[in-house]
Design a protein around this motif. Structure first.
Motif, PDB file in Angstrom:
ATOM      1  N   VAL A  72      27.491   5.086  50.932  1.00  0.00           N
ATOM      2  CA  VAL A  72      26.540   4.768  51.967  1.00  0.00           C
ATOM      3  C   VAL A  72      27.583   4.923  53.485  1.00  0.00           C
ATOM      4  N   PRO A  73      27.291   6.045  53.706  1.00  0.00           N
ATOM      5  CA  PRO A  73      28.520   6.528  54.783  1.00  0.00           C
ATOM      6  C   PRO A  73      28.289   5.743  56.296  1.00  0.00           C
ATOM      7  N   PHE A  74      29.698   5.385  56.696  1.00  0.00           N
ATOM      8  CA  PHE A  74      29.667   4.517  57.902  1.00  0.00           C
ATOM      9  C   PHE A  74      30.491   5.277  58.899  1.00  0.00           C
ATOM     10  N   GLU A  75      30.673   6.880  58.785  1.00  0.00           N
ATOM     11  CA  GLU A  75      31.732   7.227  59.642  1.00  0.00           C
ATOM     12  C   GLU A  75      30.910   7.764  60.956  1.00  0.00           C
ATOM     13  N   GLU A  76      29.710   7.575  61.014  1.00  0.00           N
ATOM     14  CA  GLU A  76      29.023   7.761  62.271  1.00  0.00           C
ATOM     15  C   GLU A  76      28.704   6.494  63.224  1.00  0.00           C
ATOM     16  N   THR A  77      28.982   5.350  62.411  1.00  0.00           N
ATOM     17  CA  THR A  77      28.310   4.171  62.909  1.00  0.00           C
ATOM     18  C   THR A  77      29.526   3.147  63.075  1.00  0.00           C
ATOM     19  N   HIS A  78      30.619   3.144  62.412  1.00  0.00           N
ATOM     20  CA  HIS A  78      31.520   2.081  62.387  1.00  0.00           C
ATOM     21  C   HIS A  78      33.060   2.876  62.548  1.00  0.00           C
ATOM     22  N   PRO A  79      33.316   2.817  64.004  1.00  0.00           N
ATOM     23  CA  PRO A  79      34.645   3.485  64.353  1.00  0.00           C
ATOM     24  C   PRO A  79      35.812   2.878  63.993  1.00  0.00           C
ATOM     25  N   ASN A  80      35.828   1.718  63.899  1.00  0.00           N
ATOM     26  CA  ASN A  80      37.082   1.018  63.706  1.00  0.00           C
ATOM     27  C   ASN A  80      37.511   1.170  61.914  1.00  0.00           C
ATOM     28  N   LEU A  81      36.178   1.057  61.196  1.00  0.00           N
ATOM     29  CA  LEU A  81      36.501   1.300  59.712  1.00  0.00           C
ATOM     30  C   LEU A  81      36.635   2.635  59.626  1.00  0.00           C
ATOM     31  N   THR A  82      36.093   3.542  60.303  1.00  0.00           N
ATOM     32  CA  THR A  82      36.378   5.033  60.076  1.00  0.00           C
ATOM     33  C   THR A  82      37.923   5.451  60.371  1.00  0.00           C
ATOM     34  N   ALA A  83      38.417   4.922  61.578  1.00  0.00           N
ATOM     35  CA  ALA A  83      39.824   4.991  61.894  1.00  0.00           C
ATOM     36  C   ALA A  83      40.689   4.491  60.919  1.00  0.00           C
ATOM     37  N   TYR A  84      40.278   3.334  60.405  1.00  0.00           N
ATOM     38  CA  TYR A  84      41.035   2.683  59.121  1.00  0.00           C
ATOM     39  C   TYR A  84      41.105   3.430  57.882  1.00  0.00           C
ATOM     40  N   LEU A  85      39.947   4.094  57.617  1.00  0.00           N
ATOM     41  CA  LEU A  85      39.944   4.904  56.396  1.00  0.00           C
ATOM     42  C   LEU A  85      40.920   6.182  56.752  1.00  0.00           C
ATOM     43  N   ASP A  86      40.612   6.768  57.805  1.00  0.00           N
ATOM     44  CA  ASP A  86      41.645   7.872  58.277  1.00  0.00           C
ATOM     45  C   ASP A  86      42.856   7.668  58.083  1.00  0.00           C
ATOM     46  N   ARG A  87      43.484   6.360  58.637  1.00  0.00           N
ATOM     47  CA  ARG A  87      45.014   6.100  58.481  1.00  0.00           C
ATOM     48  C   ARG A  87      45.199   5.979  57.057  1.00  0.00           C
ATOM     49  N   LEU A  88      44.380   5.560  56.326  1.00  0.00           N
ATOM     50  CA  LEU A  88      44.643   5.159  54.819  1.00  0.00           C
ATOM     51  C   LEU A  88      44.869   6.709  54.132  1.00  0.00           C
ATOM     52  N   MET A  89      43.907   7.567  54.509  1.00  0.00           N
ATOM     53  CA  MET A  89      43.799   8.769  53.611  1.00  0.00           C
ATOM     54  C   MET A  89      45.212   9.629  54.267  1.00  0.00           C
ATOM     55  N   LEU A  90      45.789   9.314  55.445  1.00  0.00           N
ATOM     56  CA  LEU A  90      46.863   9.947  56.027  1.00  0.00           C
ATOM     57  C   LEU A  90      48.321   9.522  55.427  1.00  0.00           C
ATOM     58  N   ARG A  91      48.087   8.324  54.718  1.00  0.00           N
ATOM     59  CA  ARG A  91      49.274   7.528  54.190  1.00  0.00           C
ATOM     60  C   ARG A  91      49.571   8.416  52.786  1.00  0.00           C
ATOM     61  N   PRO A  92      51.017   8.971  52.688  1.00  0.00           N
ATOM     62  CA  PRO A  92      51.296   9.567  51.677  1.00  0.00           C
ATOM     63  C   PRO A  92      50.907   9.491  50.151  1.00  0.00           C
ATOM     64  N   SER A  93      50.972   8.009  50.000  1.00  0.00           N
ATOM     65  CA  SER A  93      50.464   7.491  48.761  1.00  0.00           C
ATOM     66  C   SER A  93      49.219   7.566  48.411  1.00  0.00           C
ATOM     67  N   PHE A  94      48.596   7.384  49.379  1.00  0.00           N
ATOM     68  CA  PHE A  94      47.044   7.634  48.946  1.00  0.00           C
ATOM     69  C   PHE A  94      46.500   9.090  49.072  1.00  0.00           C
ATOM     70  N   ALA A  95      47.322   9.820  49.997  1.00  0.00           N
ATOM     71  CA  ALA A  95      47.005  11.428  50.079  1.00  0.00           C
ATOM     72  C   ALA A  95      47.125  12.036  48.557  1.00  0.00           C
ATOM     73  N   ARG A  96      48.425  11.287  48.145  1.00  0.00           N
ATOM     74  CA  ARG A  96      48.852  11.742  46.799  1.00  0.00           C
ATOM     75  C   ARG A  96      47.858  11.698  45.549  1.00  0.00           C
ATOM     76  N   VAL A  97      47.270  10.217  45.767  1.00  0.00           N
ATOM     77  CA  VAL A  97      46.247   9.974  44.802  1.00  0.00           C
ATOM     78  C   VAL A  97      45.031  10.891  44.841  1.00  0.00           C
TER      79      VAL A  97
END
Ligand SMILES: N[C@@H](CCC(=O)N[C@@H](CS)C(=O)NCC(=O)O)C(=O)O
Length: 229
Positions: A177-202
């Motif tokens: 249920v995509p939120f990236e067009e509607t929820h900027p704070n949540l999308t920015a949070y997901l971006d930060r999480l994906m840039l974190r090396p531990s999760f990027a490795r996962v």
């Protein structure tokens, strides 16, 4: 090696445990559980009879630890590293536990409900339950969007337990249920999480398995580059 992790690289609750292990470079032996294989399933059932991943076996302490949150708390207590997952301050600690439960119950579970409905046989689908799950996700997005306004991580300035839960939950939920067009704070949070090396490795290690994700829209593997608060 003392610690053995039973997991699957595509499984979101397993991502939660892997993030914690990778954050502190905690050594462990990985064992992939294939629930489509009788021998692999039987071997895992012998370790954890509920046959839910992840589970951690600690030979040194003769302990089997299941439930991703408890596993992370166990690592924090008995194999601590520079990243502490639960804050020492009691007020921050209850907030961390509450938001960990939030991401598990109100993002992970509805997301999994929608995904696993796809795997049910013809005639066995649950459209009412799927609709409820979709609505649950939308309510959770609205609440988390407000909560994350102006914040980097969920609790204080530190990456912790909540991020271990939020990363895979938001990653897969955004595909369902995509939120990236509607929820900027949540999308920015997901971006930060994906840039974190531990999760990027996962995510890198899960890469070869994403074709098995049973939805038309596959998870997006690169951050959007949303401006960070
Ligand atoms: N409450 C458990 C849930 C674990 C769970 O549901 N794991 C999924 C993979 S993400 C699983 O093992 N599914 C296999 C099945 O249900 O047969 C936790 O927090 O660790």
């Amino acid at each position: 090696m003392s610690l053995v992790l039973y997991f699957h690289p595509l499984a979101s609750f397993c991502h939660k445990a892997l993030i914690a292990l990778y954050e502190n470079g905690t050594p462990f032996e990985p064992v992939i559980v294939d629930l489509g294989d009788a021998a692999s399933t039987a071997a895992f059932r012998a370790v954890w009879p509920m046959v839910k991943m992840p589970a951690l076996r600690d030979e040194a302490r003769q302990a089997t630890i299941a439930e991703a949150t408890i596993l992370i708390e166990y690592l924090d207590s008995f194999y601590p590293g520079p990243v502490r997952f639960l804050p020492a301050d009691p007020d921050a600690a209850w907030r961390a536990r509450m938001w960990d439960r939030f991401y598990d119950h109100y993002v992970e579970e509805p997301m999994q409900k929608i995904v696993t409905d796809r795997l049910r046989p013809e005639g066995g689908h649950d459209p009412v339950g799927v609709e409820q799950a979709r609505n649950q996700l939308l309510e959770a997005y609205a609440f988390a969007e407000k909560e994350m306004a102006g914040k980097r991580w969920a609790i204080g300035d530190s990456f912790g337990l909540v991020e271990c839960a939020a990363a895979p939950a938001l990653f897969y939920a955004n595909a369902v249920v995509p939120f990236e067009e509607t929820h900027p704070n949540l999308t920015a949070y997901l971006d930060r999480l994906m840039l974190r090396p531990s999760f990027a490795r996962v995510l890198d290690e899960a890469g070869p398995y994403f074709d098995f994700f049973p939805m038309e829209r596959k998870p997006r593997l690169t951050p959007l580059g949303v401006p960070q608060p």
